[in-house]
Design a protein around this motif. Sequence first.
Motif, short mmCIF file in Angstrom:
data_model
loop_
_atom_site.label_atom_id
_atom_site.label_comp_id
_atom_site.label_asym_id
_atom_site.label_seq_id
_atom_site.Cartn_x
_atom_site.Cartn_y
_atom_site.Cartn_z
N LEU A 179 -29.75 80.47 99.63
CA LEU A 179 -29.92 81.77 100.08
C LEU A 179 -28.55 82.21 99.86
O LEU A 179 -27.32 81.76 99.83
N PRO A 180 -28.29 83.49 99.09
CA PRO A 180 -26.83 84.14 98.62
C PRO A 180 -26.09 84.42 99.68
O PRO A 180 -26.67 84.94 100.93
N GLN A 181 -24.90 84.44 99.58
CA GLN A 181 -24.14 84.81 100.62
C GLN A 181 -23.52 86.48 100.24
O GLN A 181 -23.26 86.63 99.23
N PHE A 182 -23.66 87.28 101.37
CA PHE A 182 -23.83 88.42 100.99
C PHE A 182 -22.24 89.30 101.34
O PHE A 182 -22.05 90.29 101.21
N ILE A 183 -21.43 88.63 101.87
CA ILE A 183 -19.98 89.13 102.16
C ILE A 183 -19.07 87.97 101.42
O ILE A 183 -18.87 87.02 101.80
N PRO A 184 -18.40 88.87 100.50
CA PRO A 184 -17.26 87.98 99.81
C PRO A 184 -16.33 87.14 100.59
O PRO A 184 -15.89 87.91 101.59
N GLY A 185 -16.08 85.97 100.35
CA GLY A 185 -15.15 85.12 100.88
C GLY A 185 -15.56 84.56 102.20
O GLY A 185 -14.80 83.89 102.95
N MET A 186 -16.95 84.85 102.73
CA MET A 186 -17.52 84.43 103.93
C MET A 186 -18.59 83.65 103.88
O MET A 186 -19.39 83.67 102.80
N ARG A 187 -19.07 82.54 104.56
CA ARG A 187 -20.15 81.86 104.64
C ARG A 187 -21.28 82.44 105.14
O ARG A 187 -22.37 82.02 104.99
N VAL A 188 -21.38 83.58 105.30
CA VAL A 188 -22.61 84.27 105.94
C VAL A 188 -23.56 84.56 104.73
O VAL A 188 -23.32 85.06 103.74
N HIS A 189 -24.73 84.06 104.88
CA HIS A 189 -25.70 84.03 104.02
C HIS A 189 -27.05 85.10 104.51
O HIS A 189 -26.93 85.75 105.60
N ALA A 190 -27.91 85.43 103.58
CA ALA A 190 -28.76 86.24 103.68
C ALA A 190 -29.82 85.84 104.97
O ALA A 190 -30.64 86.61 105.41
N GLY A 191 -29.74 84.63 105.29
CA GLY A 191 -30.74 84.24 106.58
C GLY A 191 -30.32 85.05 107.70
O GLY A 191 -31.40 85.11 108.51
N LEU A 192 -29.10 85.44 107.92
CA LEU A 192 -28.86 86.36 108.87
C LEU A 192 -29.74 87.64 108.92
O LEU A 192 -30.07 88.09 109.92
N LEU A 193 -29.82 88.28 107.70
CA LEU A 193 -30.76 89.35 107.47
C LEU A 193 -31.91 89.28 107.95
O LEU A 193 -32.66 90.11 108.45
N ILE A 194 -32.59 87.93 107.30
CA ILE A 194 -33.93 87.63 107.63
C ILE A 194 -34.04 87.75 109.17
O ILE A 194 -35.31 87.91 109.71
N ALA A 195 -33.10 86.95 109.71
CA ALA A 195 -33.29 86.70 111.32
C ALA A 195 -33.29 88.20 112.08
O ALA A 195 -34.09 88.47 112.88
N LEU A 196 -32.24 89.16 111.80
CA LEU A 196 -32.39 90.31 112.25
C LEU A 196 -33.63 91.15 111.94
O LEU A 196 -34.16 91.59 112.71
#
Length: 351
Positions: A179-196
Amino acid sequence: MGAKKQLMKIVIPLVSVLLAFVVGGIVIFGIGKNPMEAFGYLFQGAFGSRGAVSGTLVKATPLIFTGLAATFAYKCGVFNLGAEGQFIMGAVTAVWFSTSFTSLPGLVSLLGGLVLGAVAGGLWGAVPGLLKAFRGLNEMIVSILLNYVATLFMSYLFTGPLKEASIPQTAAVPDGARLPQFIPGMRVHAGLLIALAAAGIIYYYLFCTSGGMKLRAVGFNATASMVNGFAVKRFMLMSFIASGAIAGLGGAVELHGTSFRLMAGFGAGFGFDGVAIALIGQLNPLGTVLVAYLFAVLRMGANSMQVGSGIPTSVVGIIQALVIIFVVAGSAMTNLPQVKAFFQKMKREVA
């Protein structure tokens, strides 16, 4: 009356969290430490840097999925305590697909892993659903036992057929299937968007569709729903399948977004945390998201608190337990006839 109930559903969790931190502060003071200093380290560990913020969001993602899984099942009046097993089976299926068909394009491998993870979780959830709806077995016992089966099956795979060389773990999913990371320099990945997105879809289904109304009616009173012609057994089975699919998708997201491989301890605790999160969130998908984030804050800040002030991380577990106790106690108290009569009296006096 409806507005008052909705207000209480918001007030009770907020007050419960505050009380839990107050009592937790007393516990910290009792062991000879400074509560304000300890909580300062706790929140610094969760919000003190970009890495801390992203780590908190990453930890919240799987908790959102298991919390939503529990919420969906409970809305139909059934108790899915097997979200952890469904979470694991989703990840098992996803890692098998992604590491077995490495010739596939990365996007196909990723989407296939997520879809198959949801399917596997739904099928695993269907087992207690079928036994509950058509054989009358206790779904809590069956779903809990299936957690152990899933954990042992996963252990068999990463120490046997899917073992990577001599290391007890599976091979990592290909880079293109992550899953791609959507915020540069942070480990947050697109899974968070899927969850929301899942939380939004579940909220819309439960509260804005006729199917969701019928499902909630079954959960409120199954006998009355049956008399009115609702297919109660079908709704029970469907709720278990959907709940398992949500948890299975969460397992696949965790695999493709964070862990990338299976090893000992994968998925441990997510299922039962999800049950607590659903209850504290008042069985509301949006409330579940917020409470999952609170749990992630506590988890992320626990180590920082231990290192900075020497307080054991078990204190965070105490705070989590206190939140659950206060929420359950508060919800029960507001439904007592004496409490209702007191509020009615206060309303008349104000008027």
